[in-house]
Scaffold this motif. Structure first.
Motif, PDB file in Angstrom:
ATOM      1  N   PRO A  95       1.203  -1.142   0.143  1.00  0.00           N
ATOM      2  CA  PRO A  95       0.379   0.163  -0.317  1.00  0.00           C
ATOM      3  C   PRO A  95       0.585   1.311   0.195  1.00  0.00           C
ATOM      4  N   GLU A  96       0.486   2.235  -0.322  1.00  0.00           N
ATOM      5  CA  GLU A  96       0.468   3.865  -0.029  1.00  0.00           C
ATOM      6  C   GLU A  96       0.720   4.378   1.527  1.00  0.00           C
ATOM      7  N   TRP A  97       1.943   4.354   1.819  1.00  0.00           N
ATOM      8  CA  TRP A  97       1.820   5.394   3.008  1.00  0.00           C
ATOM      9  C   TRP A  97       2.591   6.870   2.983  1.00  0.00           C
ATOM     10  N   LYS A  98       2.537   7.620   4.297  1.00  0.00           N
ATOM     11  CA  LYS A  98       2.879   8.566   3.760  1.00  0.00           C
ATOM     12  C   LYS A  98       4.434   8.596   4.884  1.00  0.00           C
ATOM     13  N   GLY A  99       5.045   9.190   3.560  1.00  0.00           N
ATOM     14  CA  GLY A  99       5.883   9.516   4.885  1.00  0.00           C
ATOM     15  C   GLY A  99       7.227   8.064   4.437  1.00  0.00           C
ATOM     16  N   THR A 100       7.057   7.443   3.374  1.00  0.00           N
ATOM     17  CA  THR A 100       7.860   5.946   4.227  1.00  0.00           C
ATOM     18  C   THR A 100       9.240   6.337   3.076  1.00  0.00           C
ATOM     19  N   THR A 122       1.949  -7.472   3.058  1.00  0.00           N
ATOM     20  CA  THR A 122       1.020  -6.547   2.610  1.00  0.00           C
ATOM     21  C   THR A 122       0.220  -7.345   1.993  1.00  0.00           C
ATOM     22  N   GLY A 123       0.567  -9.067   0.644  1.00  0.00           N
ATOM     23  CA  GLY A 123      -0.267  -9.455  -0.075  1.00  0.00           C
ATOM     24  C   GLY A 123       0.900  -9.818  -1.635  1.00  0.00           C
ATOM     25  N   PHE A 124      -0.681  -9.634  -2.490  1.00  0.00           N
ATOM     26  CA  PHE A 124      -0.407 -10.053  -3.969  1.00  0.00           C
ATOM     27  C   PHE A 124      -0.762  -8.547  -4.848  1.00  0.00           C
ATOM     28  N   ASN A 125       0.099  -9.309  -5.821  1.00  0.00           N
ATOM     29  CA  ASN A 125      -0.490  -8.204  -6.443  1.00  0.00           C
ATOM     30  C   ASN A 125      -1.620  -8.819  -7.957  1.00  0.00           C
ATOM     31  N   LEU A 126      -2.189  -9.359  -8.077  1.00  0.00           N
ATOM     32  CA  LEU A 126      -2.865  -9.943  -9.040  1.00  0.00           C
ATOM     33  C   LEU A 126      -2.311  -9.900 -10.307  1.00  0.00           C
ATOM     34  N   ARG A 171      -9.175  -6.236  -4.252  1.00  0.00           N
ATOM     35  CA  ARG A 171      -8.658  -4.808  -4.972  1.00  0.00           C
ATOM     36  C   ARG A 171      -8.756  -5.314  -6.887  1.00  0.00           C
ATOM     37  N   ASN A 172      -8.859  -6.398  -7.321  1.00  0.00           N
ATOM     38  CA  ASN A 172      -8.612  -6.357  -8.478  1.00  0.00           C
ATOM     39  C   ASN A 172      -9.593  -7.325  -9.323  1.00  0.00           C
TER      40      ASN A 172
END
Length: 500
Positions: free
Chosen positions: A163-168, A356-360, A460-461
């Motif tokens: 996921p996109e998180w602030k401040g990475t 945090t998982g896979f990309n389908l 998600r997909n």
């Protein structure tokens, strides 16, 4: 979102032709190849594999402690007895697969380091044309095949989902994803935060805790786990009696599948009873003072997401012993020395692992065309999760979530071999599925019912996956116990099958 694109190879080679082309040398591809050699001897085939070895997910994932979350008596093939502990390491699974390859001379059919860029069907020739490139030399490879057997799985192996998180960009430590675990990472005396609550996080935590200063599992919400010995009592007893391993394999498989069926039905019929039992096992290990309600009590009913098995309770023993901990909270942002949580707490970290998982990747990021037109896989309707309307001479292996993936590898292989034999008898060069007249008013629905099963990587997909109907033959039910009887009885001359 990544999309499949055609790449320009460096050189052009002569086209090779096969009766069947299998995509992927993972657990699905190797099992499918075995069945093809045994059920349709003399069929010419090739397996194309992007990586430099067999194994699929078991060589993609290299994080500490990588293991199955299904028992190997059912995750193993029906034709090859499993003789080790039911929950197995990646190395043990790879050794098992190597035995299958060696014992059945499958190695000569596998082409490693072959990345497929495109697959095009022509109704003029009734052939698939597959364009590939070797990953080490960039050499172009062209293959034609009468039939395409997709065994590449359902997620993108080259990258995991983060996921996109602030401040990475502000975090001074290291961020890694388990799917691309770096060989040079040293966790000794480091404060490690593992983001996630699934099987990967539950495996990582106890396997790094002894080395770390401390390991923390950070989850947004809890998930369900099952706990038990990493052993099957009946298998141990039968071995003491020196029963043949093939008999043990079959007996243990039947016992496990019977119990899984009963458990799955109980999750639907009496979810609160199952929930109480699962959480009670955890409470017994962590003790009365541990906040099980917050950290290990999900809000959804059991089996709406996959339930991972924790062998010998290693995750919970690590927490009880103080080597690891669980934090249930949401991420506000990353900061220089860790993660700022929405509760206001700062979770210090030297290393952050994003479990945090896979990309389908439903079709393996391959550009598909049917008679010159790009294939919109999400616009098709599935036939039993194997074939798809408007896509000739192709079957996709998609396994089970509530039972071992490989159970469906065997079932689909039987179906494909029977279908290929039927086509030969009919003199047909082409087969595809289509909605019958009686299906045209059938509701068309997403691939899977979210009320039944709703993991994040699917939700998600969902648009990338084919649609399903509300009739059993037009959906992937995820019900092995029904499919094991229904798929072998499939009438190959039903109106859903169109031959040419």
């Amino acid at each position: 979102m990544n999309v499949a694109v055609r790449t320009q190879p460096t050189t052009q080679q002569a086209t090779e032709h096969f009766d069947v082309l299998i995509v992927g040398a993972g657990i699905s591809g190797i099992g499918s190849a075995y069945h093809l050699t045994k059920q349709l001897p003399g069929t010419s085939f090739v397996i194309l594999e992007t990586k430099d070895s067999f194994g699929g997910t078991w060589i993609t994932h290299r994080y500490p402690g990588i293991r199955s979350d299904s028992d190997l008596h059912t995750f193993g093939y029906r034709f090859k007895p499993w003789v080790g502990p039911p929950i197995a390491t990646a190395d043990e699974i790879l050794a098992y697969m190597n035995d299958v390859i060696e014992e059945n001379d499958l190695g000569k059919h596998i082409r490693y380091k072959h990345k497929i860029n495109s697959a095009s069907w022509s109704s003029e020739t009734n052939l698939w044309t597959i364009e590939a490139v070797t990953t080490d030399t960039g050499e172009a490879k062209t293959f034609t095949a009468k039939f395409l057997w997709m065994c590449q799985g359902y997620y993108r192996h080259s990258e995991g989902y983060t996921p996109e998180w602030k401040g990475t960009d502000k975090f001074k430590g290291r961020i890694v994803h388990p799917q691309t675990w770096p060989e040079d990472i040293d966790l000794t005396d480091k404060k490690v935060v593992v983001i996630g609550s699934g099987a990967t996080a539950a495996t990582l935590l106890p396997n790094i805790a002894d080395k770390c200063a401390h390991a923390t599992m950070l989850q947004r919400s809890p998930t369900y786990f099952r706990i038990g010995r990493n052993a099957i009592e009946i298998a141990e007893e039968l071995r003491r009696l020196q029963v043949d391993e093939a008999w043990i394999h079959e007996i243990v498989r039947r016992k496990i599948l019977f119990e899984q069926d009963a458990f799955t039905k109980l999750c639907v019929a009496k979810p609160e009873e199952v929930k109480k039992e699962l959480i009670g096992q955890i409470s017994a290990i962590l003790g009365p003072d541990y906040d099980v309600e917050t950290h290990f009590t999900p809000t959804y009913r059991p089996w709406r997401q996959r339930i991972a098995f924790v062998p010998d309770a290693d995750l919970f023993k690590g927490i009880a012993g103080g080597k690891a901990s669980v934090v249930t909270d949401e991420i506000e942002c990353f900061v220089e020395n860790g993660i700022q949580l929405k509760s206001g707490r700062l979770l210090e970290a030297d290393v952050i692992v994003t479990a945090t998982g896979f990309n389908l990747a439903a079709l393996g990021d391959i550009a598909f065309e049917i008679d010159g037109k790009p294939l919109g896989f999400g616009d098709t309707v599935t036939y039993r999760g194997m074939m798809f309307t408007g896509v000739p001479n192709m079957v996709w292996v998609f396994g089970y979530f509530r039972a071992s993936w490989t159970l469906r590898v065997d079932l689909v292989a039987d179906f494909v071999c029977r279908l290929l034999g039927h086509m030969k008898e009919k003199g047909a060069k082409k087969v595809e599925v289509k909605l019958r007249p009686e299906d045209h008013n059938m509701p068309i629905l997403p691939w899977i019912d979210p009320e039944n099963f709703n993991p994040g990587y699917m939700m998600r997909n969902m648009d990338l996956l084919p649609k399903r109907g509300d009739k059993p033959e037009w959906q992937h039910s995820q019900d092995y116990w029904t499919e094991k009887d229904d798929i072998p009885k499939t009438n190959l001359d039903d109106g859903a099958f169109v031959y040419g």
